[in-house]
Every structure is written in structure tokens, then in C-alpha cells.
Write an enzyme that holds these catalytic residues in place. Structure first.
Site, PDB file in Angstrom:
ATOM      1  CE  LYS A   1     -11.899  16.967 -47.137  1.00 22.02           C
ATOM      2  NZ  LYS A   1     -12.791  15.943 -46.575  1.00 22.02           N
TER       3      LYS A   1
ATOM      4  CD  GLU B   1     -10.669  16.511 -38.343  1.00 20.01           C
ATOM      5  OE1 GLU B   1     -11.868  16.373 -38.592  1.00 20.01           O
ATOM      6  OE2 GLU B   1      -9.765  16.088 -39.096  1.00 20.01           O
TER       7      GLU B   1
ATOM      8  CE1 TYR C   1      -4.232   0.296  -2.490  1.00 19.78           C
ATOM      9  CE2 TYR C   1      -5.218  -1.755  -1.719  1.00 19.78           C
ATOM     10  CZ  TYR C   1      -4.651  -1.010  -2.729  1.00 19.78           C
ATOM     11  OH  TYR C   1      -4.507  -1.546  -3.978  1.00 19.78           O
TER      12      TYR C   1
ATOM     13  CG  ASN D   1      -1.933  -1.176   1.133  1.00 24.26           C
ATOM     14  OD1 ASN D   1      -1.978  -1.889   0.130  1.00 24.26           O
ATOM     15  ND2 ASN D   1      -2.690  -1.391   2.199  1.00 24.26           N
TER      16      ASN D   1
ATOM     17  CD  GLN E   1      -4.779  -3.574  -9.376  1.00 21.03           C
ATOM     18  OE1 GLN E   1      -4.133  -4.069  -8.468  1.00 21.03           O
ATOM     19  NE2 GLN E   1      -5.477  -4.298 -10.227  1.00 21.03           N
TER      20      GLN E   1
ATOM     21  CB  SER F   1     -10.108  11.945 -48.351  1.00 24.34           C
ATOM     22  OG  SER F   1     -11.139  11.141 -48.869  1.00 24.34           O
TER      23      SER F   1
ATOM     24  CG  HIS G   1     -20.776  36.754 -29.611  1.00 24.38           C
ATOM     25  ND1 HIS G   1     -21.580  36.328 -28.582  1.00 24.38           N
ATOM     26  CD2 HIS G   1     -20.286  37.962 -29.231  1.00 24.38           C
ATOM     27  CE1 HIS G   1     -21.602  37.245 -27.633  1.00 24.38           C
ATOM     28  NE2 HIS G   1     -20.812  38.252 -27.993  1.00 24.38           N
TER      29      HIS G   1
END
Ligand code: ARG
Length: 425
Positions: free
Chosen positions: A284, A291, A318, A111, A323, A278, A157
Site C-alpha cells: 500500500k 485525506e 463584552y 476588553n 474568550q 500500511s 457527474h
């Protein structure tokens, strides 16, 4: 199958289903260096307080260092029945040096051992992330400095608001990542506490010297309460919160790179080596790095939520639930580190399109606020100036005339007022 190091009171072998369910070696194996460093420091301390002999401590250290090399050379054999990295190393130590290995675990429990390992691991990871963030901050300053002449529309905005410098915009990220760095540095203080000596939860009957272990492992302080030490993981939660906030900042940068690289914005060209194609549309060029940064942000939040939920209402001290702290921790460290590395390399290669940015800044009445301020300078109250300018913008939009900065204000009434104001200049 290897014997369990704790099987004295058991008459049945552990069911293989249970072994498969409880095993953690597939992810905690990465703590081997920390586990070995901690065990060497612990055994040296046991020798200096007279619990084992110096010769035994030397034997233990030699064996542990051999195991370190075996693991690094990929020669170490793992087995589900040995549960975790702590058991694997101790069991191999016994094979290598015999009975002396059985003295290593004196005055220690897994522990406090695992608490030490994750603190050592996270301390190193946070220092590494700090260095990486420093690199990113330098890259941002350099990128800003290399484009001091670019004017772009500033947004609120997601509508064009006022003209700003690209460098001004980029330096906003410098500020965000600087605070992320600061947050990590503050968290480091709470990570950097030596837990060993608390044993299972109640401390130990042996005359241990915790300060000596702390010195050996470079900890500025030792933990105060043994029950707290083996049972809390707030330093991990703090790190995961810091990592989540930093990922928020990355996701915003990523989102802007995605938007800016569209034909609609056309503000940047991402380097070929950092985009993908792509499989069907030959034309593309996709901003996949950005992303995936945006996507992985959610998974790092998930790491924080997972551990918060594990910790919620967990009784002291503990519990094996703990874990489950390691996978979110490792995932967050790896994800954040790969993001910082990628943006450090990619940002200097991004082409910022100054002409397109300037053209966009010239459209949409972005100097309307400045014009209203100008009217204030001519003695008009700001609210009135705001209204007058707004009316002028509205009528010019209707008339299709977008040249507020050309200062031709054709409409009767308001415009007459504006023109008079302009003439007075
Ligand atoms: N693999 C365990 C963990 O990560 C180590 C501690 C196990 N302690 C115990 N009493 N079963 O938390």
C-alpha cells in the site's frame, strides 16, 4: 500563587476549580508579541498626552521588551491563577520594574486590549496566508505550463464528459485560490481597525490620542463605536468563512488527488515523501496528506460554526464568552497555513500520467458533443444532432463499438444519416 490584579473587592481567594475553568493562558500565550507591542504603543501615547511621564513610558517599554525576550527564550513562568496573557505580562512587569508597571493599564481595559491583540495577530496571519496563497498560485501555473501536452477526460457527474487539457483543469484551482486570496484581502480591511481607547465599553475619561496609537501600530483607521468595538467579532467570523471556503477548495483538490491515485483512475503518482504505508499491507501507498486535508476541512467549518454559535444572541457588550474566539481562530489559521505549505511543496512533485489520461480521454465517446456540433455545421438543428449522436452512441455501446471518432456509424437509419453527413464533408 500570584495575587490577582483585580482582587481589591474580593475577600475570598478564587477557587482552583474556577481558575482551571476560566484560564486561557494555554492558548492565548501565543498573543504575547501583539500584547507587548500594543502595550508599548499605549504607554507611549499616555506619555505624549501627559498621563504618565516619558521616563515612565521608557521604563515600561524596557520591561516589556525584557519580557518579550524571556518568553522567546522559554524562561517565562506561567500560572493558571493569572488567567490570560495580559495578566501574565502585566504581573511580570510589576516584578521587573515595580510600581510604574501599575500605570500601564491607565485608560485601558482587557476588553479593548484583547480586541487589539487579536486584530494584530489576525492582520499578520492574513498577510502571511496571502503570501502563501501567492506561492500556491505560482505553483499551479507552473504545473499547468509544464504539462501543456496532456489531454485528459473532463468530468461532469464524475462521468467522462469532454476531453480537456490537464492545464485547463489545474488552472480551475488557480482561479479558486485567487478568489480566496481576494476574499482575505477584502477581510483585511475590516480587521485592520484600531480598537484601543474604548476601554471596558464606554471609553475613558483620560485625554487619550487614539490616532497616535493607530499610527504607531500601523492601523489606517480607528474604530467608531466603543460598545461595538469590545463586543463584536465579525472580522473573525469573516476570516473563518474565508478560511472555510479556501478549505473547500483544498478538499476538492485533495479528493481529486485521492481518486486519481487509485488503480481505477491511475492518473497520478504521488511522491513517496508525501504518502504513507500500511502497517499490514506491504504493497500500500496511501494518500494520507490529501485525506487529512479532506478531513480537516470539516474541523475548519467547525471553527466557523463554533464562533457563529458563540456570537449568536450575545447581548452587548463584552461577555466572557468572547474568550472562546481564540481557539477556533488559531486552529483555522494553523490548518489553512499547513495545507497551503504542503500543496506548494507537494504539487510540483506529483507525476501526472499523460498516457493513461489520454487513453481515458479516448474512451467513452468524449467527442460526442463535438460530433453533434459537426452535424450542426452540416445543417442539422442542434437538438436533432444531439439526438442522432446519442442514438449512435447507444447503438455502438450495445454493439461494443466505441469508435465514434473513427466515424464508422453502422446502424441503419440514424447511422445512414450520419454517414451521409460525414461524406458530405
Ligand atoms: N481573556 C479574556 C478574553 O480573551 C480577556 C478579557 C477579559 N475581560 C474581562 N473583563 N474579564 O476575552
Amino acid at each position: 500563587m500570584a495575587d490577582k490584579l483585580w482582587d481589591g473587592r474580593f475577600s475570598e481567594k478564587t477557587d482552583t476549580l474556577v481558575e482551571r475553568f476560566t484560564v486561557s493562558i494555554q492558548f492565548d500565550a501565543r498573543l504575547f508579541e501583539e500584547d507587548i507591542d500594543g502595550s508599548i504603543a499605549h504607554s507611549r501615547m499616555l506619555a505624549s498626552v501627559g498621563v504618565i511621564t516619558s521616563a515612565e513610558a521608557d521604563e515600561i517599554a524596557d520591561g516589556l521588551n525584557r519580557i518579550r525576550e524571556e518568553i522567546k527564550r522559554d524562561e517565562f513562568v506561567y500560572s493558571d491563577s493569572l488567567e490570560d496573557i495580559h495578566m501574565h505580562i502585566e504581573s511580570r512587569l510589576k516584578e521587573l520594574i515595580g510600581d510604574t508597571a501599575s500605570k500601564l493599564h491607565t485608560a485601558r481595559s482587557r476588553n479593548d486590549q484583547v480586541a487589539l491583540d487579536i486584530r494584530l495577530y489576525l492582520r499578520k496571519a492574513v498577510l502571511g496566508l496571502g503570501d502563501q496563497l501567492d506561492c500556491l498560485r505560482i505553483v499551479l501555473v507552473e504545473t499547468a505550463a509544464n504539462h501543456l501536452d496532456i489531454i485528459m477526460p473532463g468530468y461532469t457527474h464524475l462521468q467522462r464528459a469532454q476531453p480537456v487539457l490537464l492545464s485547463h483543469h489545474l488552472m480551475a484551482y488557480y482561479e479558486m485560490f485567487s478568489r480566496d486570496h481576494e476574499r482575505l484581502a477584502e477581510t483585511l480591511g475590516r480587521i485592520n481597525v484600531m480598537p484601543l481607547g474604548t476601554a471596558a465599553l464606554a471609553g475613558t475619561t483620560f485625554p487619550i490620542d487614539r490616532e497616535e496609537v493607530a499610527r504607531a501600530l500601523n492601523f489606517p483607521e480607528v474604530s467608531a463605536n466603543s460598545i461595538d468595538t469590545v463586543s463584536d467579532r465579525d472580522f473573525l467570523l469573516e476570516f473563518l468563512a474565508d478560511a472555510s471556503i479556501c478549505m473547500v477548495h483544498f478538499s476538492r483538490l485533495a479528493e481529486e488527488l485521492i481518486l486519481w491515485s487509485t488503480a481505477e483512475f491511475d492518473f497520478v503518482e504521488l511522491p513517496d515523501a508525501f504518502t504513507t504505508g500500511s502497517s499490514i499491507m506491504p504493497q500500500k501507498k496511501n494518500p494520507d496528506v490529501a485525506e487529512l486535508t479532506r478531513g480537516r476541512t470539516g474541523r475548519v467549518f467547525g471553527d466557523l460554526i463554533a464562533l457563529l454559535t458563540t456570537m449568536k444572541a450575545l447581548p452587548l457588550s463584552y461577555n466572557r464568552d468572547l474568550q472562546e474566539d481564540k481557539e477556533p481562530l488559531f486552529h483555522a489559521v494553523d490548518t489553512l497555513s499547513s495545507c497551503v505549505e504542503l500543496y506548494c511543496t507537494m504539487l510540483p512533485k506529483v507525476k501526472f500520467k499523460g498516457k493513461q489520461m489520454a487513453t481515458a480521454a479516448n474512451q467513452g465517446f468524449l467527442n460526442a458533443t463535438d460530433f453533434a456540433d459537426y452535424l450542426v455545421g452540416k445543417g442539422v438543428a442542434f437538438r436533432d444532432a444531439h439526438h442522432i449522436t446519442g442514438r449512435a452512441v447507444a447503438s455502438h455501446q450495445v454493439a461494443g463499438r466505441v469508435q465514434l471518432c473513427g466515424q464508422r456509424f453502422h446502424l441503419s437509419g440514424i447511422v445512414g444519416f450520419v454517414e451521409r453527413a460525414c461524406q458530405r464533408e
